[in-house]
Write an enzyme that holds these catalytic residues in place. Structure first.
Site, PDB file in Angstrom:
ATOM      1  N   SER A  15       0.798  -1.140  -0.083  1.00  0.00           N
ATOM      2  CA  SER A  15       0.026   0.022   0.002  1.00  0.00           C
ATOM      3  C   SER A  15       0.777   1.186  -0.060  1.00  0.00           C
ATOM      4  O   SER A  15       1.723   1.456  -0.867  1.00  0.00           O
ATOM      5  CB  SER A  15      -0.874  -0.043   1.269  1.00  0.00           C
ATOM      6  OG  SER A  15      -1.974   0.885   1.056  1.00  0.00           O
ATOM      7  N   ASP A  21     -10.121  -2.965  -5.818  1.00  0.00           N
ATOM      8  CA  ASP A  21      -9.193  -2.221  -5.188  1.00  0.00           C
ATOM      9  C   ASP A  21      -9.084  -0.861  -5.978  1.00  0.00           C
ATOM     10  O   ASP A  21      -8.770  -0.895  -7.347  1.00  0.00           O
ATOM     11  CB  ASP A  21      -7.885  -2.698  -4.910  1.00  0.00           C
ATOM     12  CG  ASP A  21      -6.668  -1.996  -4.088  1.00  0.00           C
ATOM     13  OD1 ASP A  21      -7.230  -0.743  -3.736  1.00  0.00           O
ATOM     14  OD2 ASP A  21      -5.583  -2.376  -3.967  1.00  0.00           O
ATOM     15  N   HIS A  37      -8.306  -4.502  -1.480  1.00  0.00           N
ATOM     16  CA  HIS A  37      -7.410  -3.836  -0.651  1.00  0.00           C
ATOM     17  C   HIS A  37      -7.132  -4.405   0.786  1.00  0.00           C
ATOM     18  O   HIS A  37      -8.229  -4.469   1.625  1.00  0.00           O
ATOM     19  CB  HIS A  37      -7.369  -2.293  -0.440  1.00  0.00           C
ATOM     20  CG  HIS A  37      -6.075  -1.545  -0.298  1.00  0.00           C
ATOM     21  ND1 HIS A  37      -5.021  -1.532  -1.060  1.00  0.00           N
ATOM     22  CD2 HIS A  37      -5.651  -1.190   0.692  1.00  0.00           C
ATOM     23  CE1 HIS A  37      -4.033  -0.892  -0.881  1.00  0.00           C
ATOM     24  NE2 HIS A  37      -4.526  -0.698   0.529  1.00  0.00           N
TER      25      HIS A  37
END
Ligand SMILES: *[C@@H]1O[C@H](CO)[C@@H](O)[C@H](O)[C@H]1NC(C)=O
Ligand SMILES: *[C@@H]1O[C@H](CO)[C@@H](O)[C@H](O)[C@H]1NC(C)=O
Length: 398
Positions: A188, A342, A372
């Site tokens: 991320s 995501d 995600h």
């Protein structure tokens, strides 16, 4: 009696409504995920409520995440130590088993929107431990000062300075690490930092030891276009909403809320920087499969004022997808995980395309039923599926 039943039914329906989250059909273990989302929603509400009562949002988030932090505890296979590299805290995992040969080294950067998270959070500790054990690698889990108390480029610099420390000949020797087998990875916003420091290293003559691999787990790589197909399709997916990404970006750059609108409207690039649009042009960088049904809109220019006030927006150290081809050409072998549900999916896929076009060897693991955060939801099977694929790739390539 009748009233009680009606009350109970009403409470039941409201509770079900509160817990229920519509999810795509192909999501594995949907009820477990629904439950986890309901719990995190509750934590978020409690947080908002205490903010409303006057507590500072960031202090709260820090206090909440602290609760899942674990101390550096060694086990039968791995010695775990908290120390500092160049005065920046890191947690180091060294396998206990004797090794005649030099080991691999892996530098891991956690996520959390540049504003939260820690190497000490249980899932991060678990991953680093397993990676050290299964790869017989020395794993360094990095940390960095957090937004919005510390703004960009502090996070980048903290990570870069501790990575450079690790890459010193004498430090690697000390840990028994093979200088030809060092990799970086991150997830991320940690994937953002991983991509950024990997690029910077290729152009830094002061660092003699170069990386063998980079692994990017659903990285965030650009801010210029928050209207890619994946943003459009998943803007309300509960594990990461578009609004949270926008908030993450402005907390990274500024405490001035006026940037938020410019971010959401996508009006960030002044006319004189038009050449940057081609680096985030999903119409040319996404395979057909991910574009279908979506119409590409020409990007709109922002004022020079925004770009001047927040120069980070156009800086490759914040948005690695904006690097030109020459900078990409020198990158090491790369592994990228993207997830179908995501908002950041297309950032990762566009980077895959750009790296391949620049001649970099890339392995792309697109997870069709992924979303995600799935990498670290250790209670779910999907997490272990993605982790195993990642560790197997490192085994073969690092
Ligand atoms: C240590 O490694 C062995 C062999 O891989 C494994 O079975 C065991 O569960 C590991 N111990 C811990 C605490 O993870
Ligand atoms: C984006 O790519 C499409 C298709 O290749 C092209 O027609 C368009 O002009 C590009 N736009 C920009 C701003 O680069």
């Amino acid at each position: 009696m009748g009233k009680k039943i009606i009350l109970l039914l009403t409470v039941g329906v409201l509770a079900a409504y509160y817990v229920y989250t519509p999810l795509p059909d192909n999501i594995e273990e949907p009820w477990k995920l629904t439950w986890m989302i309901a719990v995190s929603k509750t934590v978020a509400y409690l947080n908002l409520f205490s903010e409303f009562l006057g507590a500072n949002r960031f202090v709260n988030i820090a206090a909440l995440s602290k609760r899942q932090e674990v101390p550096p505890t060694s086990d039968e296979n791995v010695t775990v130590t908290d120390t500092t590299f160049n005065n920046i805290p890191v947690r180091v995992y060294v396998p206990k088993r004797k090794s005649v040969a030099l080991r691999r080294g892996l530098f891991f950067i956690h996520g959390g929107g540049w504003s939260s998270g820690s190497f000490a959070l249980y899932p991060h500790d678990f991953l680093s431990r397993k990676t050290a054990e299964r790869l017989d690698a020395v794993v360094v889990s990095a940390s960095y000062r957090k937004a919005p108390k510390h703004l960009f480029p502090t996070q980048f610099e903290d990570v870069y300075n501790s990575l450079k420390w690790f890459l010193r000949q004498d430090i690697l020797e000390n840990y028994g690490v093979d200088p030809k087998r060092v990799g970086v990875s991150g997830s991320s916003s940690g994937g953002n930092l991983a991509a950024a420091v990997t690029q910077q290293l290729t152009e830094d003559p002061s660092v003699k030891i170069k990386l063998k691999t980079q692994a990017l787990i659903y990285p965030i790589l650009q801010i210029l276009d928050m209207n890619t197909p994946s943003y459009r399709e998943n803007s309300h997916f509960p594990t990461l909403r578009k609004s949270e990404v926008a908030k993450g970006w402005y907390d990274y750059f500024t405490t001035d809320r006026s940037l938020e609108n410019a971010i959401l409207l996508g009006q960030l690039v002044p006319a004189e920087s038009s050449h940057l649009f081609k680096f985030v042009n999903w119409s040319s960088l996404l395979p057909e499969k991910f574009k279908k049904g979506h119409i590409y809109k020409k990007p709109i220019h922002g004022s020079s004022d925004v770009a001047k006030r927040f120069p980070g927006i156009l800086d490759v150290r914040a948005a690695p997808l904006l690097a030109d081809d020459a900078r990409l050409r020198g990158l090491p072998r790369t592994y990228v995980v993207t997830c179908q549900y995501d908002v950041l999916r297309d950032d990762g896929i566009m980077y895959v395309t750009r790296l391949q076009d620049a001649g970099v060897e890339v392995t792309h693991n697109h997870v069709d039923d992924g979303y995600h955060g799935a990498f670290f939801l250790l209670d779910l099977k999907i997490s272990h599926r993605i982790i195993n694929h990642y560790i197997d790739w490192l085994k073969e390539n690092l």
